[in-house]
Design an enzyme around this catalytic site. Structure first.
Site, PDB file in Angstrom:
ATOM      1  N   ASP A   1      83.727  23.044  41.544  1.00 29.96           N
ATOM      2  CA  ASP A   1      83.603  24.609  41.437  1.00 29.96           C
ATOM      3  C   ASP A   1      84.761  25.141  42.112  1.00 29.96           C
ATOM      4  O   ASP A   1      85.544  25.925  41.855  1.00 29.96           O
ATOM      5  CB  ASP A   1      82.285  25.021  41.824  1.00 29.96           C
TER       6      ASP A   1
ATOM      7  N   LYS B   1      72.905  36.608  45.971  1.00 26.96           N
ATOM      8  CA  LYS B   1      74.095  36.978  44.961  1.00 26.96           C
ATOM      9  C   LYS B   1      75.230  36.075  45.372  1.00 26.96           C
ATOM     10  O   LYS B   1      75.874  36.736  46.217  1.00 26.96           O
ATOM     11  CB  LYS B   1      74.374  38.497  44.838  1.00 26.96           C
TER      12      LYS B   1
ATOM     13  N   GLU C   1      81.043  35.108  42.285  1.00 26.92           N
ATOM     14  CA  GLU C   1      81.155  34.817  40.894  1.00 26.92           C
ATOM     15  C   GLU C   1      82.244  33.425  40.491  1.00 26.92           C
ATOM     16  O   GLU C   1      82.092  32.978  39.496  1.00 26.92           O
ATOM     17  CB  GLU C   1      81.679  35.969  40.021  1.00 26.92           C
TER      18      GLU C   1
ATOM     19  N   GLU D   1      79.741  39.012  58.111  1.00 30.68           N
ATOM     20  CA  GLU D   1      80.512  37.747  58.833  1.00 30.68           C
ATOM     21  C   GLU D   1      82.094  38.070  57.830  1.00 30.68           C
ATOM     22  O   GLU D   1      81.783  37.641  56.504  1.00 30.68           O
ATOM     23  CB  GLU D   1      80.028  36.533  58.343  1.00 30.68           C
TER      24      GLU D   1
ATOM     25  N   CYS E   1      87.419  31.118  57.006  1.00 31.82           N
ATOM     26  CA  CYS E   1      87.448  32.315  57.772  1.00 31.82           C
ATOM     27  C   CYS E   1      88.057  32.314  59.231  1.00 31.82           C
ATOM     28  O   CYS E   1      88.740  32.966  59.741  1.00 31.82           O
ATOM     29  CB  CYS E   1      85.980  33.180  57.719  1.00 31.82           C
TER      30      CYS E   1
ATOM     31  N   GLU F   1      95.274  38.200  56.711  1.00 34.00           N
ATOM     32  CA  GLU F   1      94.415  36.950  56.538  1.00 34.00           C
ATOM     33  C   GLU F   1      95.186  36.305  55.045  1.00 34.00           C
ATOM     34  O   GLU F   1      95.061  36.925  54.055  1.00 34.00           O
ATOM     35  CB  GLU F   1      93.042  37.107  56.546  1.00 34.00           C
TER      36      GLU F   1
END
Ligand code: NDP
Length: 496
Positions: free
Chosen positions: A91, A177, A180, A252, A286, A385
């Site tokens: 994935d 959630k 996607e 976060e 991150c 970032e």
């Protein structure tokens, strides 16, 4: 592979039957069809979580019984380690050994919070000395209520578990959630939870799109707390949604973490940690230490060594033996990084290696590990970032200059410092404005230790005890001793 929503203890399609496809980033082929939840599905899920919470079926269960269910979930994850790791690799694109770490960490996170509530089981109430013997004052800690958990694609299952495990331990109910781009392991997690004996409605999964399912969830008036991991831009929207109704948020968010390398360190070790700090998980981390500040005396030598080692990194499909760098998660992210790389080449920075697609890859969202040196401090690659395998280097002369450059960022998630002088490391660590500071390493993350950022990198902490307390409300309960005749009641006055 097709997924469904999990609401109130049952699997089923979205109300309108909508689905979307996800792509295997290594091949660009369709990999799965995911149920696309909308506002009505979110509403069903939140109502189920609300009912479950208000009934007390979970929050009133003795902590030891909650812990045993958490342990069953941990076992379910461990029993499915191979399946979950392979799904995560397919994935997200990450190398299989890295996916295995994630899944093992996820199982351990449930174990850790199970153990925490087993230890706390006898200490639900804490007395406070209020300085007035007529009053018995106590602190009770209670679950915050219905939690909306919204998570990103870089550690799809682990980021969800960092929220679910402590929230469930605390007695909350949840609607999750996931992103996607990577929903598969969260769907498998729902299947594991379903067999672990959690009462129905306590955990609910609504896969779907951010602006529809995500936005509906953050706006829902029956949600008590929103726990979000993702970008600063979306974090801002989440905060705005939470302000209607003044609901608690923990965020976060992103980072642009510095790594300061002093000239008294061992260069080979520095190179190893710099590489791990930016190329692990393809830089989709991150806390990636993406800005490296090197003392000028070892700057050129370190760049030469870093270039040599970086060019030896094995790039490929995540489940191939020996692969250390997989494809970027999706085309949208690939295109974003390629755009940044093109602009970087005209920014005044020097390209040391990489800077685009690696040779020999005709399909898949592969980007070569890339190094830029002498990067202008106002260049996009230095300030923004990137969330990809791109590291920027600059040199410094003094400790004070290194600290100033490190702190010169709106972010403050993590930072690293490398030196054989441990007093210096501690001195610098104390001055770095970041929620996590690593000394002589980069990126180790422990379930036991708090995780979260200063400044624009977020609000609140996950993991450790702080990550559990984030799902608790604190209640003061004060009882007056009316068995004695105290005479005409007099207010106790200001606290002493
Ligand atoms: P996004 O902010 O785009 O998405 C995060 C989650 O929010 C996804 O589930 C997304 O759904 C959802 N979302 C999108 N729009 C909305 C909305 N309007 N309302 C509610 N939810 C919404 O981040 P990415 O998924 O792109 O993740 C990458 C970012 O996350 C990076 O900036 C990274 O720094 C940060 N991050 C921070 C971590 C930390 O610990 N501090 C850890 C991991 C990532 P969808 O995917 O369907 O759009």
């Amino acid at each position: 592979m097709r997924t469904q929503l999990y609401i109130d203890g049952s699997f089923g399609p979205a109300d309108n039957g909508a689905t979307f496809e996800t792509i295997d980033p290594a091949t660009e082929n369709v990999f799965s069809e995911v149920a696309s939840g909308g506002a009505s599905d979110v509403d069903r899920a939140v109502l189920a979580a609300r009912r479950a919470f208000d009934s007390g079926i979970w929050s009133n269960l003795p902590a030891l019984e909650r812990a045993s269910i958490l342990r069953r979930i941990a076992k379910g994850i461990t029993d499915n380690l191979e399946l979950l790791s392979r799904l995560e690799t397919r994935d997200n694109g990450k190398p299989l050994p890295e996916a295995q770490w994630d899944i093992e960490d996820a199982a351990y996170c449930f174990e850790f919070y199970a153990k925490m509530i087993e230890g706390d089981a006898k200490a639900d109430s804490q007395a406070i000395d209020v300085g007035d013997i007529r009053f018995d004052s106590r602190i009770w800690q209670e679950p915050v209520g219905v939690v909306a958990a919204i998570t990103p694609w870089n550690f799809p299952m682990l980021m969800a578990v960092w929220k679910l495990a402590p929230a469930l331990a605390a007695g909350c109910t949840i609607v999750l959630k996931p992103s996607e781009l990577c929903s598969m392991t969260c769907y498998e997690l729902a299947r594991i939870v379903d067999t672990a004996g959690l009462p129905k409605g306590v955990f609910n999964l609504v896969t779907g799109l951010g602006p529809t399912a995500g936005a509906a969830l953050t706006a829902h008036r029956l949600v008590d707390k929103i726990a979000f991991t993702g970008s600063v831009a979306t974090g801002g929207k989440v905060m705005q949604a939470a302000s209607a109704g003044i609901r608690t948020v923990s965020l976060e968010l992103g980072g642009k973490s510095p790594f300061i390398v002093f000239d008294d360190c061992q260069i080979d070790k520095a190179v190893e940690w710099i590489m791990f700090g930016i190329f692990w998980n393809k830089g989709e981390v991150c806390s990636a230490t993406s800005r490296v500040l090197v003392h000028h005396r070892i700057y050129q030598k370190l760049i030469a060594r870093l270039k040599k080692e970086t060019e030896r990194i094995s790039i490929g499909v995540g489940d191939q033996e020996g692969v250390k760098l997989g494809p970027i998660v999706a085309k949208v992210q690939y295109d974003k990084i390629m755009g940044i790389l093109e602009r970087a080449k005209n920014s005044g920075a020097s390209l040391v290696t990489g800077g685009g697609r690696p040779t020999g890859f005709d399909s898949g969202f592969f980007i070569a590990p890339s190094i830029f040196s002498d990067v202008p401090r106002d260049a996009e690659i230095w300030t923004e970032e990137i969330f990809g395998p791109v590291v920027c280097l600059n040199s410094f002369e003094t400790e004070a200059e290194a600290i100033e450059m490190a702190n010169d960022s709106p972010f403050g998630l993590a930072a690293a410092v490398m030196s054989d002088d441990l007093d210096r490391c501690d001195r610098v660590a104390a001055k770095l404005r970041a929620g996590v500071v690593w000394i002589n390493c980069s990126q180790p993350t422990f379930t036991q230790a708090p995780w979260g950022g200063y400044k624009s990198s977020g609000i609140g902490r996950e993991l450790g005890r702080a990550g559990y307390e984030a799902y608790l409300e604190t209640k003061q309960v004060t009882r007056f001793d009316h068995t004695e005749d105290w005479g005409w009641y007099q207010a106790p006055g200001p606290s002493k």
